[in-house]
Design a protein around this motif. Structure first.
Motif, mmCIF file in Angstrom:
data_model
loop_
_atom_site.group_PDB
_atom_site.id
_atom_site.type_symbol
_atom_site.label_atom_id
_atom_site.label_comp_id
_atom_site.label_asym_id
_atom_site.label_seq_id
_atom_site.Cartn_x
_atom_site.Cartn_y
_atom_site.Cartn_z
ATOM 1 N N ASN A 45 -54.661 -54.113 43.850
ATOM 2 C CA ASN A 45 -54.434 -53.253 42.695
ATOM 3 C C ASN A 45 -53.071 -52.560 42.847
ATOM 4 O O ASN A 45 -52.978 -51.429 43.321
ATOM 5 N N VAL A 46 -52.004 -53.237 42.434
ATOM 6 C CA VAL A 46 -50.662 -52.681 42.618
ATOM 7 C C VAL A 46 -50.416 -51.475 41.716
ATOM 8 O O VAL A 46 -49.536 -50.651 41.995
ATOM 9 N N THR A 47 -51.199 -51.332 40.642
ATOM 10 C CA THR A 47 -50.997 -50.187 39.748
ATOM 11 C C THR A 47 -51.286 -48.870 40.456
ATOM 12 O O THR A 47 -50.859 -47.807 39.992
ATOM 13 N N ALA A 48 -52.001 -48.928 41.581
ATOM 14 C CA ALA A 48 -52.276 -47.701 42.342
ATOM 15 C C ALA A 48 -50.989 -47.058 42.846
ATOM 16 O O ALA A 48 -50.951 -45.843 43.088
ATOM 17 N N LEU A 49 -49.925 -47.845 42.988
ATOM 18 C CA LEU A 49 -48.676 -47.314 43.519
ATOM 19 C C LEU A 49 -48.020 -46.331 42.563
ATOM 20 O O LEU A 49 -47.265 -45.453 42.985
ATOM 21 N N TRP A 50 -48.282 -46.465 41.261
ATOM 22 C CA TRP A 50 -47.675 -45.546 40.300
ATOM 23 C C TRP A 50 -48.694 -44.843 39.403
ATOM 24 O O TRP A 50 -48.330 -44.093 38.511
ATOM 25 N N HIS A 51 -49.990 -45.084 39.652
ATOM 26 C CA HIS A 51 -51.008 -44.477 38.786
ATOM 27 C C HIS A 51 -51.070 -42.966 38.972
ATOM 28 O O HIS A 51 -51.006 -42.455 40.088
ATOM 29 N N ARG A 52 -51.196 -42.254 37.863
ATOM 30 C CA ARG A 52 -51.421 -40.815 37.869
ATOM 31 C C ARG A 52 -52.661 -40.543 37.037
ATOM 32 O O ARG A 52 -52.751 -40.981 35.891
ATOM 33 N N SER A 53 -53.615 -39.804 37.603
ATOM 34 C CA SER A 53 -54.874 -39.558 36.907
ATOM 35 C C SER A 53 -54.650 -38.728 35.653
ATOM 36 O O SER A 53 -53.795 -37.832 35.616
ATOM 37 N N ALA A 54 -55.438 -39.038 34.626
ATOM 38 C CA ALA A 54 -55.355 -38.275 33.384
ATOM 39 C C ALA A 54 -56.015 -36.915 33.569
ATOM 40 O O ALA A 54 -56.940 -36.762 34.363
ATOM 41 N N PRO A 55 -55.536 -35.905 32.843
ATOM 42 C CA PRO A 55 -56.162 -34.563 32.931
ATOM 43 C C PRO A 55 -57.636 -34.628 32.538
ATOM 44 O O PRO A 55 -58.032 -35.420 31.675
ATOM 45 N N ILE A 56 -58.433 -33.797 33.168
ATOM 46 C CA ILE A 56 -59.858 -33.765 32.869
ATOM 47 C C ILE A 56 -60.127 -32.657 31.852
ATOM 48 O O ILE A 56 -59.963 -31.474 32.158
ATOM 49 N N PRO A 57 -60.555 -33.020 30.636
ATOM 50 C CA PRO A 57 -60.804 -32.011 29.607
ATOM 51 C C PRO A 57 -62.175 -31.372 29.781
ATOM 52 O O PRO A 57 -63.034 -31.904 30.496
ATOM 53 N N PRO A 58 -62.419 -30.256 29.140
ATOM 54 C CA PRO A 58 -63.770 -29.674 29.159
ATOM 55 C C PRO A 58 -64.769 -30.667 28.569
ATOM 56 O O PRO A 58 -64.457 -31.409 27.640
ATOM 57 N N GLY A 59 -65.956 -30.688 29.137
ATOM 58 C CA GLY A 59 -66.992 -31.587 28.634
ATOM 59 C C GLY A 59 -66.915 -33.002 29.160
ATOM 60 O O GLY A 59 -67.654 -33.879 28.685
ATOM 61 N N ALA A 60 -66.037 -33.267 30.123
ATOM 62 C CA ALA A 60 -65.956 -34.609 30.706
ATOM 63 C C ALA A 60 -67.267 -34.950 31.408
ATOM 64 O O ALA A 60 -67.998 -34.075 31.885
ATOM 65 N N ILE A 61 -67.565 -36.231 31.475
ATOM 66 C CA ILE A 61 -68.840 -36.718 32.014
ATOM 67 C C ILE A 61 -68.591 -37.401 33.357
ATOM 68 O O ILE A 61 -67.630 -38.167 33.500
ATOM 69 N N THR A 62 -69.467 -37.134 34.313
ATOM 70 C CA THR A 62 -69.364 -37.773 35.625
ATOM 71 C C THR A 62 -70.486 -38.796 35.787
ATOM 72 O O THR A 62 -71.664 -38.486 35.559
ATOM 73 N N VAL A 63 -70.110 -40.006 36.177
ATOM 74 C CA VAL A 63 -71.063 -41.101 36.386
ATOM 75 C C VAL A 63 -70.972 -41.530 37.844
ATOM 76 O O VAL A 63 -69.872 -41.696 38.387
ATOM 77 N N PHE A 64 -72.128 -41.729 38.464
ATOM 78 C CA PHE A 64 -72.185 -42.142 39.860
ATOM 79 C C PHE A 64 -73.007 -43.417 39.946
ATOM 80 O O PHE A 64 -74.190 -43.435 39.590
ATOM 81 N N ALA A 65 -72.385 -44.526 40.371
ATOM 82 C CA ALA A 65 -73.057 -45.822 40.473
ATOM 83 C C ALA A 65 -73.065 -46.265 41.930
ATOM 84 O O ALA A 65 -72.030 -46.204 42.606
ATOM 85 N N TRP A 66 -74.243 -46.771 42.387
ATOM 86 C CA TRP A 66 -74.354 -47.050 43.819
ATOM 87 C C TRP A 66 -75.490 -48.016 44.106
ATOM 88 O O TRP A 66 -76.594 -47.878 43.575
#
Length: 381
Positions: A97-118
């Motif tokens: 995943n070469v995009t990791a070298l320049w990726h910047r996470s998007a801001p987290i707005p109020p009401g964002a949802i967290t998903v956990f898969a395992w």
């Protein structure tokens, strides 16, 4: 003296020719393999063994061939071309995943949802019945609570017997006690926990999508027949007044063995392909935003990934890992088997692989997301 002087170059020439032949043959063979794998993987049941090629090999081998190309002096140009071509053809199967070298996470707005898969690795089954490190139930549930997710997509909600037959478990009372206010949806070995209201729950039966009818699917003596027939659980949730579909998947493993001597090779491939077909058919008729996550038992090198609908977008670009490996053995992450896909209405804010704290041989996937505003062409439920 003249005879000795002439003998040395002849011997050196023979060594030089052998060295060239080996390098050129290796480059040609690897290029042929990559091209064949690209075309056959995911389509032919008899390609089982090549499909187990470690994904990183599709990047490492061409680089190694470029490094030894000068050894094939008269044919080094051809070796270099073969190496570059094999790298180009196989790059998407390498899991890098070469995009990791320049990726910047998007801001987290109020009401964002967290998903956990395992993939939980047989839930909280005692260590004497598994190959894993020591586990206890309290530690297992403590790990789950620590994730503080809004939606949990969990696989292997079952035990296995000593002869490796699935055993159904019922831990719903403990789940409701550990996650008060959450809705619990179970189908076979799949369990989805949600703090949002459930408006639809549907396991996807893979049998209508098989190419052949297999009489022992499920086995007549199975104590858990839906383990064999439902490998995806769709749960539609009402999130902020809008319906969002969450697909919790655990696809069957590749049949490991020599294809022409392993009786279940063709059946195993057919079942794996039916997993994808059942999912694709349901997604095609689903107008809602979608999140698909789980253990697909499919590495980046396996062509079955192409069977996923184009509507689903790989969330890998949003992770900060150059090599996002989720499956580990011998304490070392090897390659990726767990995936997460979304549709365009879902904005991926954060996507991370989470260490399993010794509780599973799979890393978990943690997604922070938000849903785009309703607009024409997007269903709002």
């Amino acid at each position: 003296m003249v005879i000795e002087a002439e003998a040395a170059p002849r011997s050196g020439t023979r060594r030089w020719r052998l060295r060239t032949w080996v390098v050129v043959s290796a480059a040609g063979a690897w290029l042929a393999f990559v091209v064949a794998h690209r075309g056959v993987s995911g389509r032919a049941w008899w390609w089982t063994i090549p499909e187990l090629t470690p994904p990183l090999a599709f990047a490492v081998v061409p680089v190694a061939l470029l490094a030894v190309a000068p050894l094939a002096r008269p044919a080094r140009g051809a070796v270099a071309v073969a190496a570059v071509l094999s790298l180009a053809v196989g790059w998407s199967m390498a899991g890098v995943n070469v995009t990791a070298l320049w990726h910047r996470s998007a801001p987290i707005p109020p009401g964002a949802i967290t998903v956990f898969a395992w993939n939980t690795w047989y839930w909280d089954q005692p260590v004497e019945q598994t190959e894993g490190p020591s586990r206890d139930t309290d530690r297992f549930y403590r790990y789950l609570r620590q994730q503080k997710a809004d939606v949990y997509l969990l696989q292997e909600y079952l035990y296995f017997s000593d002869d490796w037959l699935p055993i159904r478990i019922d831990d719903t009372e403990r789940l409701r006690r550990e996650f008060p206010g959450f809705h619990v949806v179970v189908a076979g070995e799949l369990v989805t926990l949600s703090r949002f209201p459930v408006v639809l729950e549907r396991p996807l039966d893979l049998r209508p999508w098989l190419s052949k009818r297999w009489n022992d699917l499920p086995p007549t003596d199975s104590r858990m027949p839906d383990y064999y027939t439902a490998k995806t659980l769709r749960t539609d949730l009402l999130v902020g007044g809008r319906v969002v579909s969450f697909y919790n998947s655990h696809f069957t493993v590749p049949t490991v063995g020599l294809p022409f001597f392993e009786p279940d090779s063709e059946k195993g491939h057919d079942v794996r392909r039916a997993n994808y077909r059942a999912l694709a058919a349901d997604v095609a008729g689903n107008p809602f935003p979608i999140v698909l996550a789980g253990d697909l038992n499919t590495s980046p090198a396996m062509g079955l990934l192409r069977a996923l609908p184009d509507r689903l977008r790989d969330a890998t670009r949003a992770t900060g890992s150059v090599y996002p490996a989720t499956w580990a053995r011998f304490g070392m992450p090897l390659w990726r088997l767990d995936w997460l896909f979304t549709t365009e209405e879902v904005t991926v804010r954060r996507y991370r692989m989470v260490l399993a704290d010794g509780l599973s041989d799979h890393r978990a996937q943690r997604l922070t997301m938000s849903i785009s505003e309703c607009r024409e062409g997007n269903s709002c439920g």
